[in-house]
Design a protein around this motif. Structure first.
Motif, PDB file in Angstrom:
ATOM      1  N   THR A  87       0.819  -1.217   0.000  1.00  0.00           N
ATOM      2  CA  THR A  87       0.000   0.000   0.000  1.00  0.00           C
ATOM      3  C   THR A  87       0.848   1.260   0.000  1.00  0.00           C
ATOM      4  OG1 THR A  87      -0.131  -0.060   2.424  1.00  0.00           O
ATOM      5  CG2 THR A  87      -1.902  -1.154   1.182  1.00  0.00           C
ATOM      6  N   ASP A  88       2.124   1.129   0.330  1.00  0.00           N
ATOM      7  CA  ASP A  88       3.028   2.271   0.402  1.00  0.00           C
ATOM      8  C   ASP A  88       4.020   2.200  -0.757  1.00  0.00           C
ATOM      9  OD1 ASP A  88       4.784   4.283   0.977  1.00  0.00           O
ATOM     10  OD2 ASP A  88       5.464   3.452   2.907  1.00  0.00           O
ATOM     11  N   ASP A 113       6.688   3.550  -1.108  1.00  0.00           N
ATOM     12  CA  ASP A 113       8.061   3.557  -0.606  1.00  0.00           C
ATOM     13  C   ASP A 113       8.423   2.293   0.162  1.00  0.00           C
ATOM     14  OD1 ASP A 113       8.667   6.117  -1.628  1.00  0.00           O
ATOM     15  OD2 ASP A 113       7.609   7.053   0.048  1.00  0.00           O
ATOM     16  N   ASP A 114       7.566   1.289   0.120  1.00  0.00           N
ATOM     17  CA  ASP A 114       7.836   0.032   0.802  1.00  0.00           C
ATOM     18  C   ASP A 114       9.146  -0.556   0.277  1.00  0.00           C
ATOM     19  OD1 ASP A 114       7.844  -2.736   1.609  1.00  0.00           O
ATOM     20  OD2 ASP A 114       5.682  -2.602   1.940  1.00  0.00           O
ATOM     21  N   VAL A 136      -1.046   2.665  -6.853  1.00  0.00           N
ATOM     22  CA  VAL A 136       0.211   2.433  -6.140  1.00  0.00           C
ATOM     23  C   VAL A 136       1.270   1.857  -7.084  1.00  0.00           C
ATOM     24  CG1 VAL A 136       1.317   1.084  -4.311  1.00  0.00           C
ATOM     25  CG2 VAL A 136      -0.872   2.202  -3.879  1.00  0.00           C
TER      26      VAL A 136
END
Length: 270
Positions: free
Chosen positions: A9-10, A12-13, A86
């Motif tokens: 969901t991020d 930047d994960d 995303v």
């Protein structure tokens, strides 16, 4: 066995760092890894022992249609899933296909080792200075279509595992064995030492392709758009041409490879 899908969901994960800005940060040459895109390409990736995958990344609306593919993905390979928004932010552009993987080559044979592994009856595509990724991908696609046993290329040619080259090849860059090293002269020496008849393609070749009689060991040597093959190689080898209108000079190298390989194809004999 049902797959465990890892939701991202991020953007930047750190787990999907390898997929970030893939257009600008292609992984070719970075620890031997590459980006594979599309179900057709991934199916080839997971059916070829010469390659392995670090991970798979799917757009969430592609998961249902990718069930057959997911069954081929080893259980130890993580499968990440994200929304379209995303995934696009991670990739840096709109990912229409929404099916990606990070692959790596397990074996990297040199030209001589690859040639030594071929059968007695073999057809090879040899490339000198092919630097355009679209042409490289198309040549691999033609090589696969017309039964070439391998592609060898000099170090001046671009890497066929560049993302765009793999995509244009429709996975053939992962299917046809290849080696990339050294000079065009060294490549020709290696072919001739193993009994290959090397045909050098040129718009001004001395022999028309329709006059070529396929033999047991043949290699088609192709040069870059514009400069073509070096004069000393053309003088050394049998040069071949494709007949065309007198008021036109040449074909795109990928198109020329298709016509020539079709002529040399000996699929009916195999």
């Amino acid at each position: 066995m049902a797959r465990d899908l890892i939701l991202i969901t991020d953007p930047d994960d750190p787990r999907i760092a390898a997929y970030r800005d893939i257009r600008e940060r292609d992984l070719v040459g970075r620890e031997g890894k590459f980006v594979a895109e599309g179900k057709t390409v991934l199916n080839v990736l997971f059916s070829n022992a010469r390659f392995e995958a670090d991970s798979v990344f799917l757009r969430e609306n592609r998961v249902e249609g990718a069930q057959a593919l997911l069954e081929r993905v080893p259980q130890h390979v993580p499968v990440y899933v994200a929304s379209g928004e995303v995934m696009d932010r991670i990739a840096g552009f709109h990912m229409h296909r929404g099916v990606l993987a990070i692959g790596r080559r397990v074996d990297t044979p040199g030209v001589e080792n690859l040639l030594d592994s071929l059968p007695e009856d073999a057809l090879v595509v040899a490339l000198a200075g092919i630097a355009n990724h679209d042409n490289m991908g198309s040549i691999f696609r033609n090589a696969a279509a017309f039964g070439a046993d391998a592609v060898v290329m000099d170090q001046g040619s671009c890497d066929p595992l560049y993302r765009k080259a793999i995509r244009v090849s429709v996975g053939a860059a992962l299917k046809v064995p290849f080696a990339r090293e050294g000079s065009a002269e060294g490549m020709v020496d290696a072919l001739m030492a193993r009994g290959f008849e090397v045909l050098a393609m040129s718009p001004h070749g001395t022999v028309d392709m329709t006059e070529v009689k396929p033999s047991k060991r043949m290699a088609l040597l192709l040069g870059a758009e514009g400069p073509g093959l070096p004069p000393h190689l053309l003088e050394r080898l049998t040069s071949v041409r494709i007949a065309m209108r007198h008021d036109f000079d040449s074909l795109n190298v990928a198109a020329a490879s298709a016509i020539a390989l079709h002529r040399l194809w000996r699929g009916e004999k195999r």
